[in-house]
Scaffold this motif. Structure first.
Motif, PDB file in Angstrom:
ATOM      1  N   ARG A   1       1.050  -1.540  -0.365  1.00 59.27           N
ATOM      2  CA  ARG A   1      -0.338   0.291  -0.003  1.00 59.27           C
ATOM      3  C   ARG A   1       0.922   1.384  -0.243  1.00 59.27           C
ATOM      4  NH1 ARG A   1      -4.266  -2.352   4.482  1.00 59.27           N
ATOM      5  NH2 ARG A   1      -5.487  -3.271   2.562  1.00 59.27           N
ATOM      6  N   SER A   2       2.195   0.998   0.706  1.00 59.32           N
ATOM      7  CA  SER A   2       2.148   2.615   0.707  1.00 59.32           C
ATOM      8  C   SER A   2       3.204   2.869  -0.878  1.00 59.32           C
ATOM      9  CB  SER A   2       3.552   2.290   2.081  1.00 59.32           C
ATOM     10  OG  SER A   2       4.682   2.991   2.185  1.00 59.32           O
ATOM     11  N   THR A   3       4.724   1.136  -1.200  1.00 60.50           N
ATOM     12  CA  THR A   3       5.128   1.804  -2.033  1.00 60.50           C
ATOM     13  C   THR A   3       4.107   2.248  -3.293  1.00 60.50           C
ATOM     14  OG1 THR A   3       5.930  -0.869  -2.462  1.00 60.50           O
ATOM     15  CG2 THR A   3       7.186   1.453  -1.210  1.00 60.50           C
ATOM     16  N   LYS A   4       3.247   1.506  -3.601  1.00 60.54           N
ATOM     17  CA  LYS A   4       2.612   0.794  -4.703  1.00 60.54           C
ATOM     18  C   LYS A   4       3.453   0.290  -5.731  1.00 60.54           C
ATOM     19  CE  LYS A   4      -0.295   3.715  -2.935  1.00 60.54           C
ATOM     20  NZ  LYS A   4      -1.605   3.166  -2.412  1.00 60.54           N
ATOM     21  N   THR A   5       4.204  -1.070  -5.305  1.00 59.26           N
ATOM     22  CA  THR A   5       5.689  -1.276  -6.388  1.00 59.26           C
ATOM     23  C   THR A   5       6.062  -2.027  -5.965  1.00 59.26           C
ATOM     24  OG1 THR A   5       7.600   0.061  -5.300  1.00 59.26           O
ATOM     25  CG2 THR A   5       6.551   0.457  -7.041  1.00 59.26           C
ATOM     26  N   LEU A   6       5.523  -3.008  -4.700  1.00 63.52           N
ATOM     27  CA  LEU A   6       6.007  -4.457  -4.289  1.00 63.52           C
ATOM     28  C   LEU A   6       4.554  -4.772  -3.906  1.00 63.52           C
ATOM     29  CD1 LEU A   6       7.801  -6.226  -3.102  1.00 63.52           C
ATOM     30  CD2 LEU A   6       7.018  -5.562  -0.557  1.00 63.52           C
ATOM     31  N   ASP A   7       4.111  -6.104  -4.824  1.00 62.11           N
ATOM     32  CA  ASP A   7       3.101  -6.509  -4.388  1.00 62.11           C
ATOM     33  C   ASP A   7       2.804  -7.771  -4.582  1.00 62.11           C
ATOM     34  OD1 ASP A   7       0.297  -7.389  -4.991  1.00 62.11           O
ATOM     35  OD2 ASP A   7       0.384  -6.214  -6.726  1.00 62.11           O
ATOM     36  N   VAL A   8       2.792  -8.734  -3.761  1.00 58.00           N
ATOM     37  CA  VAL A   8       3.205  -9.771  -3.402  1.00 58.00           C
ATOM     38  C   VAL A   8       1.908 -10.736  -4.203  1.00 58.00           C
ATOM     39  CG1 VAL A   8       4.040  -9.938  -1.393  1.00 58.00           C
ATOM     40  CG2 VAL A   8       1.215  -9.988  -1.434  1.00 58.00           C
ATOM     41  N   THR A   9       0.783 -10.187  -4.831  1.00 60.39           N
ATOM     42  CA  THR A   9      -0.421 -11.171  -5.626  1.00 60.39           C
ATOM     43  C   THR A   9       0.475 -10.960  -7.128  1.00 60.39           C
ATOM     44  OG1 THR A   9      -2.023  -9.014  -5.849  1.00 60.39           O
ATOM     45  CG2 THR A   9      -1.596 -10.028  -3.791  1.00 60.39           C
ATOM     46  N   MET A  10       1.638 -10.213  -7.655  1.00 57.85           N
ATOM     47  CA  MET A  10       1.243 -10.598  -8.935  1.00 57.85           C
ATOM     48  C   MET A  10       2.598 -11.835  -9.303  1.00 57.85           C
ATOM     49  SD  MET A  10       4.614  -7.362  -8.914  1.00 57.85           S
ATOM     50  CE  MET A  10       4.771  -7.300 -10.699  1.00 57.85           C
ATOM     51  N   GLY A  11       2.264 -12.693  -8.735  1.00 57.21           N
ATOM     52  CA  GLY A  11       2.870 -13.802  -9.920  1.00 57.21           C
ATOM     53  C   GLY A  11       2.826 -14.456 -10.679  1.00 57.21           C
ATOM     54  N   PRO A  12       2.005 -14.312 -10.753  1.00 58.28           N
ATOM     55  CA  PRO A  12       0.775 -14.780 -12.564  1.00 58.28           C
ATOM     56  C   PRO A  12       1.423 -13.573 -13.449  1.00 58.28           C
ATOM     57  CG  PRO A  12      -0.962 -14.734 -11.287  1.00 58.28           C
ATOM     58  CD  PRO A  12       0.437 -14.544  -9.906  1.00 58.28           C
TER      59      PRO A  12
ATOM     60  N   GLN B   1      -1.083  -5.699 -24.647  1.00 51.74           N
ATOM     61  CA  GLN B   1      -1.522  -5.366 -23.774  1.00 51.74           C
ATOM     62  C   GLN B   1      -3.085  -5.615 -22.824  1.00 51.74           C
ATOM     63  OE1 GLN B   1      -0.132  -2.244 -22.571  1.00 51.74           O
ATOM     64  NE2 GLN B   1      -0.870  -2.390 -21.207  1.00 51.74           N
ATOM     65  N   THR B   2      -3.707  -5.953 -23.775  1.00 53.39           N
ATOM     66  CA  THR B   2      -5.040  -6.453 -23.115  1.00 53.39           C
ATOM     67  C   THR B   2      -4.932  -7.529 -22.656  1.00 53.39           C
ATOM     68  OG1 THR B   2      -5.751  -8.591 -24.770  1.00 53.39           O
ATOM     69  CG2 THR B   2      -6.609  -5.942 -24.830  1.00 53.39           C
ATOM     70  N   GLN B   3      -3.891  -8.637 -22.277  1.00 54.16           N
ATOM     71  CA  GLN B   3      -3.318  -9.670 -21.088  1.00 54.16           C
ATOM     72  C   GLN B   3      -3.042  -8.799 -20.176  1.00 54.16           C
ATOM     73  OE1 GLN B   3      -0.816 -11.552 -24.496  1.00 54.16           O
ATOM     74  NE2 GLN B   3      -1.375 -13.720 -22.840  1.00 54.16           N
ATOM     75  N   LEU B   4      -2.476  -7.827 -20.469  1.00 53.21           N
ATOM     76  CA  LEU B   4      -1.235  -6.846 -19.083  1.00 53.21           C
ATOM     77  C   LEU B   4      -2.653  -6.304 -18.380  1.00 53.21           C
ATOM     78  CD1 LEU B   4       1.526  -5.628 -20.377  1.00 53.21           C
ATOM     79  CD2 LEU B   4       1.497  -7.358 -19.638  1.00 53.21           C
ATOM     80  N   ASP B   5      -3.746  -5.977 -19.336  1.00 50.07           N
ATOM     81  CA  ASP B   5      -5.035  -5.188 -19.139  1.00 50.07           C
ATOM     82  C   ASP B   5      -5.471  -5.779 -17.385  1.00 50.07           C
ATOM     83  OD1 ASP B   5      -3.701  -2.787 -19.480  1.00 50.07           O
ATOM     84  OD2 ASP B   5      -5.379  -2.526 -21.366  1.00 50.07           O
ATOM     85  N   ASP B   6      -5.653  -7.221 -18.611  1.00 42.28           N
ATOM     86  CA  ASP B   6      -6.756  -8.210 -17.347  1.00 42.28           C
ATOM     87  C   ASP B   6      -6.204  -8.390 -16.283  1.00 42.28           C
ATOM     88  OD1 ASP B   6      -9.119 -10.126 -17.499  1.00 42.28           O
ATOM     89  OD2 ASP B   6      -7.275 -11.287 -18.298  1.00 42.28           O
TER      90      ASP B   6
ATOM     91  N   ASP C   1       6.577  -3.392 -13.017  1.00 37.37           N
ATOM     92  CA  ASP C   1       6.239  -2.588 -11.873  1.00 37.37           C
ATOM     93  C   ASP C   1       4.892  -3.342 -12.147  1.00 37.37           C
ATOM     94  OD1 ASP C   1       5.424   0.181 -11.259  1.00 37.37           O
ATOM     95  OD2 ASP C   1       5.641   0.947 -12.182  1.00 37.37           O
ATOM     96  N   PRO C   2       4.351  -3.376 -10.655  1.00 33.90           N
ATOM     97  CA  PRO C   2       2.182  -3.534 -10.960  1.00 33.90           C
ATOM     98  C   PRO C   2       1.424  -2.771 -11.776  1.00 33.90           C
ATOM     99  CG  PRO C   2       3.568  -3.354  -9.226  1.00 33.90           C
ATOM    100  CD  PRO C   2       4.659  -3.562  -9.407  1.00 33.90           C
ATOM    101  N   MET C   3       1.940  -1.252 -11.646  1.00 28.91           N
ATOM    102  CA  MET C   3       0.768  -0.827 -11.584  1.00 28.91           C
ATOM    103  C   MET C   3       0.855  -0.045 -13.106  1.00 28.91           C
ATOM    104  SD  MET C   3       0.456   1.082  -8.750  1.00 28.91           S
ATOM    105  CE  MET C   3      -0.611   2.575  -9.712  1.00 28.91           C
ATOM    106  N   THR C   4       1.649  -0.147 -13.956  1.00 27.86           N
ATOM    107  CA  THR C   4       1.591  -1.263 -15.582  1.00 27.86           C
ATOM    108  C   THR C   4       1.533  -2.206 -16.112  1.00 27.86           C
ATOM    109  OG1 THR C   4       4.407  -0.810 -15.875  1.00 27.86           O
ATOM    110  CG2 THR C   4       3.161   0.668 -15.407  1.00 27.86           C
ATOM    111  N   GLY C   5       2.148  -3.182 -15.228  1.00 27.39           N
ATOM    112  CA  GLY C   5       2.258  -4.618 -15.780  1.00 27.39           C
ATOM    113  C   GLY C   5       3.372  -4.705 -16.691  1.00 27.39           C
TER     114      GLY C   5
END
Length: 339
Positions: free
Chosen positions: A111-122, A141-146, A267-271
């Motif tokens: 929540r603080s950094t917005k760049t560490l996401d423990v759910t982003m394994g996929p 891009q559609t894959q990343l957005d989804d 970057d989880p914010m952009t994928g």
């Protein structure tokens, strides 16, 4: 290469300096080593004349690390993390105290950094840095957005009853925090045994306390990020005091596809894999787990965002960035006393 071992490999950015130069030290440390979390661990303890049975202490260390691995490793069949990953949305799972500490800190940092996401394994898998082979073409891009729509720590619910997810298919990966937590567990164990002068290392990340013999400080080297492949060179030696030490960077794990270089830092914010000049981040923090997570998060941010975050949160951070004139370094105000 699995997600856990990917992060372990890149974390070899700090290492102990001078600890084996024992001919100049009248007292040698008790040295213990073994394997854990897909890598190795090393422990050095100055016992101050206290009689210690090394095999008994090693067994306690092994037991502590086995418990952490059994809880948080995706490669242990019935681990807590695997059981949670198999839950449906809104099912609450009771969790151990160890698991609660790691997920709580992972959520806070996310929540603080917005760049560490423990759910982003996929998302990591999609870019070819998980257990599957690297992709033969860039994800659409559609894959990343989804995928981005179906991950995020905001989809985790932690309360007194346990942990739940609000999104079916959401999975956890503690590759950026579990190893640091293992270090903290061993450090706590040593302190409970009455030891105040020690070094704990797992997979290149460290936590030190007290001093070596004759009150000599522990000295840790930050690795040179542009050293020739296969060589380890010292960039700078520091005296970290009583802290965990973690280094992250984009200079170890990458591949090229269609003339473009893709690093393992996403970057989880952009994928997207990051593309910036920041190549190495070293963080000092009393908790090796927190240092571990922050090093990854700050590396994803890039130089200027990492500087701003370190200043805002008064963190001990050392950055190495590329420039047209070579490497450029930055030490935060909190870091400078350790240089």
């Amino acid at each position: 290469m699995n997600r856990m071992s990917t992060v372990l490999t890149v974390s070899l950015g700090v290492f102990l300096v001078g600890c084996d130069n024992v001919s100049h030290e009248p007292v040698k440390p008790l040295t213990l080593h073994g394997q854990t979390m897909g890598t190795t661990y090393n422990v050095k303890v100055f016992t101050q004349g206290k009689q210690v049975e090394g095999s008994e202490l090693q067994q306690k260390i092994d037991d502590a690390l086995i418990a952490v691995n059994a809880s948080m490793s995706p490669w242990v069949e019935n681990s807590e993390i695997n059981r949670f990953n198999g839950l449906n949305a809104n099912e609450v799972m009771e969790i151990s105290d160890d698991f609660r500490v790691v997920i709580a800190e992972s959520i806070r940092l996310g929540r603080s950094t917005k760049t560490l996401d423990v759910t982003m394994g996929p998302l990591i898998d999609l870019w070819g840095f998980g257990p599957d082979k690297r992709p033969t073409k860039r994800p659409e891009q559609t894959q990343l957005d989804d995928m981005r729509a179906h991950i995020g720590v905001d989809k985790l619910v932690l309360n007194e009853q346990g942990l739940a997810k609000t999104q079916n298919g959401l999975e956890l990966s503690f590759s950026a925090t579990a190893k640091g937590y293992g270090i903290d567990k061993v450090a706590l164990l040593l302190e409970q045994q009455g030891f105040r002068n020690y070094m704990v290392e797992i997979g290149g990340e460290l936590r030190v306390a007290g001093t070596k013999a004759n009150n000599k400080p522990w000295v840790i080297a930050i690795e040179q990020p542009d050293a020739p492949m296969g060589q380890r060179q010292i960039h700078k030696a520091i005296e970290p005091g009583n802290n965990g030490i973690a280094t992250s960077g984009d200079y170890r794990i990458f591949y090229e596809m269609d003339g473009e270089t893709f690093t393992h830092l996403i970057d989880p914010m952009t994928g997207m894999p990051v593309k910036h000049e920041l190549v190495s981040v070293t963080v000092l923090h009393p908790s090796a787990m927190t240092a571990d997570g922050l090093a990854t998060a700050l590396t994803v941010m890039g130089t200027e965002r990492a500087k701003a975050y370190a200043q805002q949160h008064d963190l001990a951070v050392y950055l190495i960035s590329k420039s047209d004139d070579g490497l450029v370094t930055y030490a935060s105000k909190r870091f400078k006393p350790y240089l």
